[in-house]
Design a protein around this motif. Structure first.
Motif, PDB file in Angstrom:
ATOM      1  N   UNK A 311       0.811  -1.216   0.000  1.00 40.93           N
ATOM      2  CA  UNK A 311       0.000   0.000   0.000  1.00 40.93           C
ATOM      3  C   UNK A 311       0.847   1.270   0.000  1.00 40.93           C
ATOM      4  N   UNK A 312       2.146   1.129  -0.206  1.00 36.98           N
ATOM      5  CA  UNK A 312       3.015   2.309  -0.174  1.00 36.98           C
ATOM      6  C   UNK A 312       4.267   2.028  -0.998  1.00 36.98           C
ATOM      7  N   UNK A 313       5.095   3.045  -1.138  1.00 34.31           N
ATOM      8  CA  UNK A 313       6.360   3.021  -1.885  1.00 34.31           C
ATOM      9  C   UNK A 313       6.095   2.902  -3.382  1.00 34.31           C
ATOM     10  N   UNK A 314       7.173   2.809  -4.165  1.00 32.09           N
ATOM     11  CA  UNK A 314       7.062   2.531  -5.598  1.00 32.09           C
ATOM     12  C   UNK A 314       7.850   1.265  -5.917  1.00 32.09           C
ATOM     13  N   UNK A 315       7.753   0.296  -4.998  1.00 28.09           N
ATOM     14  CA  UNK A 315       8.519  -0.939  -5.090  1.00 28.09           C
ATOM     15  C   UNK A 315       7.589  -2.146  -5.104  1.00 28.09           C
ATOM     16  N   UNK A 316       7.977  -3.169  -5.855  1.00 26.54           N
ATOM     17  CA  UNK A 316       7.262  -4.442  -5.854  1.00 26.54           C
ATOM     18  C   UNK A 316       8.257  -5.548  -5.518  1.00 26.54           C
ATOM     19  N   UNK A 317       7.819  -6.483  -4.708  1.00 24.68           N
ATOM     20  CA  UNK A 317       8.639  -7.629  -4.305  1.00 24.68           C
ATOM     21  C   UNK A 317       8.134  -8.849  -5.060  1.00 24.68           C
ATOM     22  N   UNK A 318       9.019  -9.461  -5.843  1.00 26.00           N
ATOM     23  CA  UNK A 318       8.645 -10.582  -6.701  1.00 26.00           C
ATOM     24  C   UNK A 318       9.357 -11.831  -6.198  1.00 26.00           C
ATOM     25  N   UNK A 319       8.584 -12.772  -5.706  1.00 20.56           N
ATOM     26  CA  UNK A 319       9.125 -14.001  -5.124  1.00 20.56           C
ATOM     27  C   UNK A 319       8.749 -15.176  -6.020  1.00 20.56           C
ATOM     28  N   UNK A 320       9.758 -15.937  -6.449  1.00 24.87           N
ATOM     29  CA  UNK A 320       9.511 -17.093  -7.306  1.00 24.87           C
ATOM     30  C   UNK A 320       9.161 -18.314  -6.469  1.00 24.87           C
ATOM     31  N   UNK A 321       8.250 -19.111  -6.994  1.00 24.97           N
ATOM     32  CA  UNK A 321       7.890 -20.359  -6.328  1.00 24.97           C
ATOM     33  C   UNK A 321       8.747 -21.528  -6.789  1.00 24.97           C
ATOM     34  N   UNK A 322       9.633 -21.269  -7.785  1.00 24.97           N
ATOM     35  CA  UNK A 322      10.308 -22.421  -8.384  1.00 24.97           C
ATOM     36  C   UNK A 322      11.775 -22.220  -8.743  1.00 24.97           C
TER      37      UNK A 322
END
Length: 371
Positions: A311-322
């Motif tokens: 809900x804040x910042x201009x960052x996205x955290x992308x976590x791989x499942x594989x």
């Protein structure tokens, strides 16, 4: 228009974000945005140039009052100007906090965390204890009970380094959570140091609660804030530490001998943003919400990954499942993100969506080819 129409021009202006990547690579890593700051920044710089003398500077008399007014107006936090200690950045403020507390041997940090949360305790020879945060829908969460479980295992003085809003997850912690965190720190006599540099980049209706707002004034807390992320002025090193307790504040001040000073220009630019930058800020929030939606739309096509925008910042955290080579895969396709390992995850990357929609769309096309 918020976004710089030709962001590649930044390559020729000593930009850490752009100049350190090959020309065929889109840099969506370090946390600055591809936009000019508010016009008041240019005006503040021009006023300084017109003065024409650039000797040693000191803190302007009005600087603390500007922050006092800002904190009361936007965060309902009434503080004494004497509680404020200007510092040349939030990260130095974290280090000064530990330097001022030699009795603290153990430091609890949320994981994943901005890499300097790990670096600072290491430099100061403190023992790090990670509090693992969980991926929960659109945010990264933890519980007060999980933090207490770690504190129970520590038999020596400890500190909690917190990040609210959270980098890289964008979580805005509720007032109830912050109250619980403050009470827990008090119960275990732990120093609470809160990095709140993202406090004014909240994209939704959530409300930021400063740790210092709910803590008693005699509790050992250090609340660190800056205008640098909010107004895209990271090149002007200027932040504040709000420290109500006079003993801690005195020790904190004593650590700054032979440390870099804040430049007069950084003081002026910061004050100008906090006073006159808010109409620009409104336009920025609208633009960032649009870009965040682009990230969320892209994530729908990739169920093999968990994408957290918060809900804040201009960052996205992308976590791989594989897989554990997302950073390398994406870089091979011409997109430079922040690798997850320094944050505490070998299977993740951090994406900066503070750029034009065109840049973001091109980046997604390249990322798709890597998956």
């Amino acid at each position: 228009m918020i976004w710089h129409r030709t962001p590649s021009e930044r390559r020729t202006h000593a930009s850490l974000k752009w100049s350190t990547s090959p020309e065929d690579v889109l840099p969506l890593w370090v946390a600055d945005m591809d936009c000019a700051p508010p016009n008041c920044v240019t005006q503040a710089i021009n006023d300084a140039l017109a003065h024409g003398i650039f000797g040693y500077g000191t803190e302007p008399r009005s600087f603390r009052n500007t922050w006092v007014q800002h904190l009361e107006t936007r965060h309902e936090w009434k503080i004494d100007p004497d509680w404020i200690v200007p510092v040349p950045g939030v990260v130095p403020g974290m280090r000064f906090s530990l330097m001022a507390s030699p009795q603290v041997r153990h430091v609890l940090i949320p994981t994943p965390a901005y890499p300097y949360f790990k670096t600072v305790p290491s430099i100061e020879n403190r023992v790090e204890h990670s509090i693992q945060l969980d991926l929960a829908g659109e945010t990264i969460e933890t519980s007060i009970a999980a933090i207490e479980d770690r504190l129970k295992t520590i038999k020596e003085p400890a500190a909690i380094l917190w990040c609210n809003p959270h980098n890289p997850g964008g979580n805005v912690y509720s007032k109830g959570f912050i109250q619980g965190l403050v009470k827990l720190a008090a119960c275990y006599d732990a120093l609470l140091v809160s990095d709140e540099i993202w406090a004014d980049l909240i994209l939704d209706d959530e409300r930021h609660t400063p740790c210092g707002l709910v803590a008693p004034n005699d509790q050992p807390t250090v609340t660190l804030m800056a205008a640098t992320k909010t107004f895209n002025i990271a090149g002007f090193s200027c932040a504040i530490a709000v420290i109500p307790d006079p003993d801690i504040r005195h020790r904190f001040l004593a650590t700054q001998t032979a440390m870099p000073h804040i430049s007069p220009l950084a003081y002026a630019v910061t004050a100008s943003c906090l006073t006159d930058g808010w109409s620009w800020h409104d336009a920025l929030i609208k633009a960032l919400k649009h870009n965040r939606q682009l990230v969320m739309d892209w994530s729908v096509g990739h169920p093999e990954m968990t994408v957290i925008t918060g809900h804040s910042t201009f960052l996205a955290w992308i976590e791989s499942n594989s897989c554990n080579d997302l950073f390398e895969r994406f870089l091979d396709r011409g997109v430079r993100l922040s690798p997850g390992a320094p944050f505490g995850s070998n299977t993740a990357v951090r994406l900066n969506f503070g750029c034009s929609p065109a840049t973001l769309t091109e980046a997604f096309n390249r990322l798709d080819s890597a998956l």
